[in-house]
Structures are given as structure tokens and as C-alpha cells.
Scaffold this active site. Structure first.
Site, PDB file in Angstrom:
ATOM      1  N   ASP A 190       0.845  -1.189   0.000  1.00  0.00           N
ATOM      2  CA  ASP A 190       0.000   0.000   0.000  1.00  0.00           C
ATOM      3  C   ASP A 190       0.882   1.243   0.000  1.00  0.00           C
ATOM      4  O   ASP A 190       1.550   1.532   0.995  1.00  0.00           O
ATOM      5  CB  ASP A 190      -0.909  -0.026   1.235  1.00  0.00           C
ATOM      6  CG  ASP A 190      -1.923   1.103   1.246  1.00  0.00           C
ATOM      7  OD1 ASP A 190      -1.914   1.922   0.305  1.00  0.00           O
ATOM      8  OD2 ASP A 190      -2.724   1.169   2.194  1.00  0.00           O
ATOM      9  N   HIS A 192      -0.298   4.129  -0.033  1.00  0.00           N
ATOM     10  CA  HIS A 192      -1.061   4.998   0.876  1.00  0.00           C
ATOM     11  C   HIS A 192      -1.102   6.449   0.432  1.00  0.00           C
ATOM     12  O   HIS A 192      -1.189   7.361   1.251  1.00  0.00           O
ATOM     13  CB  HIS A 192      -0.490   4.888   2.300  1.00  0.00           C
ATOM     14  CG  HIS A 192      -1.535   4.946   3.371  1.00  0.00           C
ATOM     15  ND1 HIS A 192      -1.864   6.103   4.043  1.00  0.00           N
ATOM     16  CD2 HIS A 192      -2.351   3.993   3.882  1.00  0.00           C
ATOM     17  CE1 HIS A 192      -2.814   5.859   4.922  1.00  0.00           C
ATOM     18  NE2 HIS A 192      -3.129   4.583   4.844  1.00  0.00           N
ATOM     19  N   GLU A 216      -1.096  -0.545  -4.182  1.00  0.00           N
ATOM     20  CA  GLU A 216      -2.337   0.172  -3.865  1.00  0.00           C
ATOM     21  C   GLU A 216      -2.096   1.660  -3.692  1.00  0.00           C
ATOM     22  O   GLU A 216      -1.089   2.068  -3.108  1.00  0.00           O
ATOM     23  CB  GLU A 216      -2.925  -0.415  -2.578  1.00  0.00           C
ATOM     24  CG  GLU A 216      -4.183   0.265  -2.102  1.00  0.00           C
ATOM     25  CD  GLU A 216      -4.640  -0.272  -0.756  1.00  0.00           C
ATOM     26  OE1 GLU A 216      -5.553   0.351  -0.163  1.00  0.00           O
ATOM     27  OE2 GLU A 216      -4.104  -1.293  -0.295  1.00  0.00           O
ATOM     28  N   HIS A 292     -12.222  -2.230   0.198  1.00  0.00           N
ATOM     29  CA  HIS A 292     -11.474  -1.581   1.281  1.00  0.00           C
ATOM     30  C   HIS A 292     -12.230  -1.750   2.586  1.00  0.00           C
ATOM     31  O   HIS A 292     -13.423  -1.489   2.654  1.00  0.00           O
ATOM     32  CB  HIS A 292     -11.332  -0.087   0.951  1.00  0.00           C
ATOM     33  CG  HIS A 292     -10.601   0.711   1.966  1.00  0.00           C
ATOM     34  ND1 HIS A 292     -11.187   1.751   2.657  1.00  0.00           N
ATOM     35  CD2 HIS A 292      -9.325   0.641   2.412  1.00  0.00           C
ATOM     36  CE1 HIS A 292     -10.302   2.298   3.466  1.00  0.00           C
ATOM     37  NE2 HIS A 292      -9.164   1.650   3.346  1.00  0.00           N
TER      38      HIS A 292
END
Length: 381
Positions: A190, A192, A216, A292
Site C-alpha cells: 500500500d 497509501h 495500492e 477496502h
């Protein structure tokens, strides 16, 4: 059947905020939903209170109609806070409908297309320099039966974020985790939204040798058109969408086929009603959904029902096994075992809500989250 009350619940548990909604009816059947922007629980609660005027006295079985009413009952479309409130109510309405008919929600969505739902947990280390600590967490997850592991690109203790150092350390982490768990465990990274395109491209290219399942949120979500730049340079599968609050925000990523995995957040995007539409839209572009879910037991249950009834599903985010948190508020939760969630036979979402336990908990406002670059400028958390 008529809606008689809509009750928001905001509380903090172990430093984390939660937001739930209970919708009551005149036949004694209730439904429970969850809102996704837990750092703004009080704002979501006020939005829910605002929506009571268009909900009380209505037939809860008219789920699509009530979604349209909630979304369109003001001149200005709801933003993320409003959509998260709508999401919580929508999920509760599906829970009521399933209970009223005596069937699980996945039956209302077309029935099961699979027998179980594979999930991934969150792993982390206390220090970004400790590759072995992260590798040990991955080993533990593998031993518990998880088939995937996920972690985010690291930051320094104290909220310092140096993108170049982050890139170098993430490469080391990925090498350490891959060596620890072998090739049979899938790795998810991720980003982020912390990286700009140059660093995201640099890191993605370096990670190719470790074969991550997907990366991600390589960049922020405000400008989906910037994904055109990424796909020209990145060969890894991309996952994005958790910050989107409607199907319209997914439009460019889906129609331009800029992602391979849609990170639909049922508790932000508009509930089960909107998520099902997005999932079907993704199917026409061969995009799988990877919902998610960093939240609580209601979100986990709602995601499970969507996953069970969606053919183009890939993997479900589940930070911790169900039944390991908020057991007083949710004495009955959906079942997790050895990396999978299993279909509940109980009607509705298949969970139970203890209103008194929820009401007894206090709420503490969370501090704003952000990171600081080495030069003192502020950046994304």
C-alpha cells in the site's frame, strides 16, 4: 413496515474511532450499518440526524428509492461525509430486508457464487529499519492461515516522511518478506497516497522482481487522470478507489481501464446499493474488486455479502480476524478461519448489535493525521 428511528453511535475503542447506525422499524426488526470516515464520526452523526426527516415513516424495503432520496434530497450532492452517512444507513436497510425475508443479504444480491472469501491482514513493524520484524509478522500471518500479507510504505517514527528513503526501505522490506513467506503467499504493498508519480514509478519498477499481487493507491485520488501517466511506466497491477464516494468518481479509472483492482469502500461509496453497481460496471472492463475495509464488524459483514455474490471478486481486506474486537457491541459476528470469511446462515448481515454496550462507550476526537517531509513541509498521511 415503517422506519421509526435512525440512531447514530460514535465511540472510541483502543484509540480508534467507530461510527455505526441503527435503523429501527415498527415491526421490531432493526438493521445496523457502519460509516467509513471514522475520524469524522461526529460530522457523520449530524448528517444522519439531518437525514431522519426523509427516512422516518418510510418503507425500509424501498432501498434503491431511499438511496436516491438521501443522495438527492438537497440541491448540492453530498460529499464524503454525507456519502459515508448514506452508506451506513443503506447497509442497515439491507440488513433489515434480509431479516424481514429470513435470508442472508447475499441471497438478495443474487446468491452465492463462491463458498468462502479469501482475505488479507495488515502487518507492520515498529521501526521502518527493522526488516526482520516485518518478516516475522509475515511468518506469523502465514502460520495463522492467511494467504496474503499487506503493509504500507514506511515512515519514520514521529511522523517524518522522506520519499527517497521510503523507496529504498520498501524494496528491502519486500525482499525480506518474500524470502520469509516464499512464493505461495501473495504480497500487497500500500503506497497509501504518500508518493508523487516519480517516486511511485521508481518504487514500482524496483518491486517487479518480487511479484506483488498489486500495489495500492500509488498517488492521491483527487485527479484520476494522473493514472494515465502511471500506466505508461508501471507494469505491476494497480489498485485504487478507497477514497471515492460515488460511482461517478470511479468513472475514469474504470472506463479508461487504468486499474486492475477496484478498492470499493462500502462504508464511503454509498453502501451495498452503490457498491453492487460499481462491481457490475467493473466486470465489463475485466476489473476485479478488492473492497477496502479498515473498519469494524459491520463493514466486514457487508463486504463479505458483496464478495460472496460478485463473480469478479479477488481478495478482501480484513485488518484483524472477526471476533477479536468489539465483541461486547457485536456479540455475534461473521466467521473467520485460516484466512477466509465464511457465509453466515443467519438472516440479514448475520450479526447482532448491543445498543446499550455501544451507548456506554465514550468518544474521543482523533488528532489530524499528516506527515512532515525533511524540509518541514506537510504531506499526506
Amino acid at each position: 413496515m415503517k422506519i421509526t428511528e435512525v440512531k447514530p453511535f460514535s465511540f472510541t475503542e483502543n484509540g480508534r474511532g467507530y461510527f455505526f447506525v441503527k435503523v429501527e422499524t415498527d415491526e421490531g426488526i432493526y438493521g445496523v450499518g457502519e460509516g467509513g470516515i471514522s475520524s469524522h464520526s461526529l460530522a457523520m452523526a449530524e448528517y444522519v440526524n439531518h437525514l431522519k426527516a426523509v427516512l422516518i415513516g418510510e418503507d425500509p424495503s424501498r432501498i434503491e428509492h431511499l438511496w436516491q432520496v438521501m443522495f438527492r434530497s438537497a440541491f448540492f450532492p453530498p460529499g464524503r461525509i454525507g456519502c459515508a452517512a448514506v452508506s451506513a444507513i443503506d447497509i442497515a436497510l439491507w440488513d433489515i430486508r434480509g431479516k424481514a425475508l429470513g435470508v442472508p443479504v447475499y441471497d438478495l444480491l443474487g446468491g452465492r457464487v463462491r463458498d468462502k472469501v479469501v482475505c488479507y491482514p495488515h502487518i507492520s513493524s515498529h521501526s521502518m529499519d527493522s526488516v526482520e520484524e516485518l518478516a516475522n509478522e509475515a511468518r506469523k500471518a502465514k502460520a495463522q492461515g492467511w494467504k496474503f500479507v499487506r503493509w504500507g510504505v514506511p515512515q519514520e517514527n514521529g511522523g517524518l516522511f522522506d520519499a527517497s528513503r521510503c523507496v529504498r526501505q520498501t524494496i528491502k522490506q519486500c525482499a525480506g518478506v518474500r524470502d520469509a513467506v516464499g512464493e505461495e503467499i501473495e504480497i500487497l504493498i500500500d503506497f497509501h497516497t504518500r508518493l508523487d508519480p516519480p517516486h511511485a514509478i521508481q518504487l514500482s519498477r524496483a518491486l517487479e522482481e518480487f511479484h506483488p499481487y498489486f500495489i495500492e493507491d500509488p498517488i492521491r485520488s483527487e485527479n484520476p487522470a494522473s493514472f494515465h501517466q502511471l500506466v505508461r511506466h508501471i507494469a505491476l497491477p494497480l489498485a485504487a478507489g478507497e477514497q471515492f464516494a460515488s460511482k461517478w468518481e470511479f468513472r475514469e479509472l474504470v472506463e479508461e481501464e487504468l486499474i486492475q483492482y477496484a478498492r470499493i469502500d462500502l462504508c464511503i461509496v454509498g453502501g451495498i446499493t452503490e457498491a453492487k453497481k460499481i462491481a457490475g460496471w467493473c466486470e465489463t472492463h475485466y476489473i476485479d474488486i478488492a473492497p477496502h475495509n479498515p473498519l469494524g464488524p459491520v463493514s466486514a459483514a457487508a463486504c463479505l455479502h458483496l464478495d460472496l455474490a460478485t463473480s469478479n471478486f479477488s481478495v478482501q481486506e480484513l485488518p484483524r480476524p472477526t471476533g477479536t474486537s468489539l465483541n461486547d457491541v457485536f456479540p455475534v459476528q461473521v466467521e473467520w478461519k485460516a484466512g477466509y470469511l465464511y457465509p453466515p446462515a443467519r438472516p440479514g448481515l448475520g450479526i447482532e448489535f448491543d445498543e446499550e454496550a455501544a451507548a456506554s462507550k465514550g468518544y474521543q476526537e482523533s488528532e489530524p493525521r499528516g506527515l512532515t517531509r525533511p524540509d518541514g513541509s506537510y504531506t499526506n498521511w
